[in-house]
Design an enzyme around this catalytic site. Structure first.
Site, short mmCIF file in Angstrom:
data_model
loop_
_atom_site.label_atom_id
_atom_site.label_comp_id
_atom_site.label_asym_id
_atom_site.label_seq_id
_atom_site.Cartn_x
_atom_site.Cartn_y
_atom_site.Cartn_z
N THR A 121 -0.58 1.05 -8.02
CA THR A 121 0.49 0.05 -8.64
C THR A 121 -0.73 -1.37 -8.90
O THR A 121 -1.00 -2.06 -7.99
CB THR A 121 1.17 -0.87 -8.16
OG1 THR A 121 1.64 -1.44 -8.83
CG2 THR A 121 1.67 -1.32 -6.59
N TYR A 145 7.02 -3.62 -1.09
CA TYR A 145 6.38 -2.36 -2.47
C TYR A 145 4.69 -2.51 -2.32
O TYR A 145 3.90 -1.83 -2.56
CB TYR A 145 6.77 -2.55 -2.97
CG TYR A 145 6.30 -1.27 -4.39
CD1 TYR A 145 6.66 -0.47 -4.26
CD2 TYR A 145 6.12 -2.19 -5.57
CE1 TYR A 145 6.43 0.22 -5.20
CE2 TYR A 145 5.09 -1.57 -6.38
CZ TYR A 145 5.50 0.27 -6.38
OH TYR A 145 4.91 1.04 -7.32
#
Ligand code: UDP
Length: 333
Positions: A121, A145
């Site tokens: 990501t 995350y």
């Protein structure tokens, strides 16, 4: 045989369809904690897929996954992905994302599977120091995350050096849209993403759309993001897989279009596609949102030949068709 972990989820399910279209046999591994059994049913109707229900943190489930027909590569999506939740429940994120991936990699080594495409990501970059962001940009994630995904990237480098495991890490920017044939689409609960949240607000019983932050130093005061179509994204996974199959070395690529859209521009695109005037509730900034995130995606273009084909309106259009299907599915439940 290709294993897709998280194949019952949003991006994983689109990748399963792309693999099927490219002639691959697919085995989905998913614990259905955030993915949906209905998605597996829908995929099974149109693609030759096997489903193994299991958890990355259960070694016996992974043995069931890898025993049987020889697996040639893994595409790994299974992870928790809500930024806000990752800050309040870090243990859940480290255990599932990091420990789960370690278990997966160890089982791959045990069963002689030497290739993995990993769903990483742009959140691994953290607050942008410059835009567009290329792969040389420092990786300093600002949330748990992003940290879990960066840890996994580092583990994959070490596993390559020590054990020869080859990986391609795809660092996604903002993903939007749904399957053009309406078979699968985005289905999170709760939904936190922009496009589905705007579209949901057009249905009876939907919540009013909340626009987070209108005082950013951008062209209209709202955040700029690089929206990549989910089918384009799925295609990049096939290219990454073929790259590894052809003996490619461990690599990492940004996946974005190189173009940014503001929240207001996305909102306008949704009004245009739906033909509806959508009510907006303008709210303060959401914590942890950088003002601008745009990918420099020249590396993936030059190395894998990946060129995005669908624009934001096409993504909104397929997402809207899917949202109608989803709303009627939910009503019948
Ligand atoms: N956003 C918004 N309302 C929503 C969801 C998102 O205004 O209901 C904004 C959010 O603050 C950010 C942009 O839309 O500026 C993209 O957010 P999203 O959660 O879709 O992706 P992120 O960039 O956080 O990964």
């Amino acid at each position: 045989m290709i294993v897709v972990t998280g194949g019952a989820g949003y991006i994983g399910s689109h990748c399963v369809l792309a693999l099927h279209n490219s002639g691959y046999k697919v085995k989905i591994f998913d614990n259905l904690s955030t993915g949906h059994a209905e998605t597996i049913d829908r995929l099974s109707k149109c693609a030759d897929v096997e489903f193994v229900k299991g958890d990355l943190n259960n070694p016996e489930d992974l043995d069931r996954l890898f025993s049987g027909e020889k697996v040639s590569a893994v595409i790994h999506f299974a992870a928790f992905s809500q930024v806000g939740e990752s800050m309040t429940e870090p243990a859940k994120y480290y255990r599932n994302n990091v420990c789960g991936t370690l278990n997966l990699l160890d089982k791959m080594l045990q069963y002689g599977v030497g290739r993995i495409v990993f769903s990483s990501t742009a959140a691994t970059y953290g607050e942008p120091e410059y835009t567009p962001i290329d792969e040389k940009h420092p990786q300093r994630p600002i949330n748990t995350y992003g940290r879990t995904k960066l840890m996994i990237e580092n583990i994959m480098d070490d596993y390559d050096h020590a054990y020869g495991l080859k990986s391609v890490r795809l660092r996604y920017f903002n993903v939007a849209g749904a399957d053009s044939d309406g078979r699968v689409g985005e289905w999170h609960d709760p939904e936190t993403h922009l496009v589905p949240n705007i579209l949901k607000s057009t249905f009876t019983g939907g919540k009013t759309f909340q626009m987070f932050g209108t005082d950013y130093e951008t062209r209209d005061g709202t955040c700029v993001r690089d929206y990549i179509n989910v089918e384009d994204l799925a295609r990049a996974h096939i290219l990454a897989l073929k790259y590894l199959e052809n003996g490619g070395k461990t690599e990492y690529f940004n996946l974005g279009t190189g173009e940014g859209s503001t929240v207001r521009e996305v909102f306008s695109a949704c009004e245009k596609i739906t033909g509806k005037s959508i009510a907006v509730d303008e709210k303060p900034r959401r914590a942890g949102d950088p003002s601008v995130l745009i990918a420099d995606a020249s590396k993936v273009r030059n190395t894998l030949g990946w060129i995005p084909q669908k624009d934001l309106e096409q993504s909104v259009s397929s997402a809207y068709s899917w949202e109608k299907t989803l709303q009627s599915m939910l009503q019948k439940k």
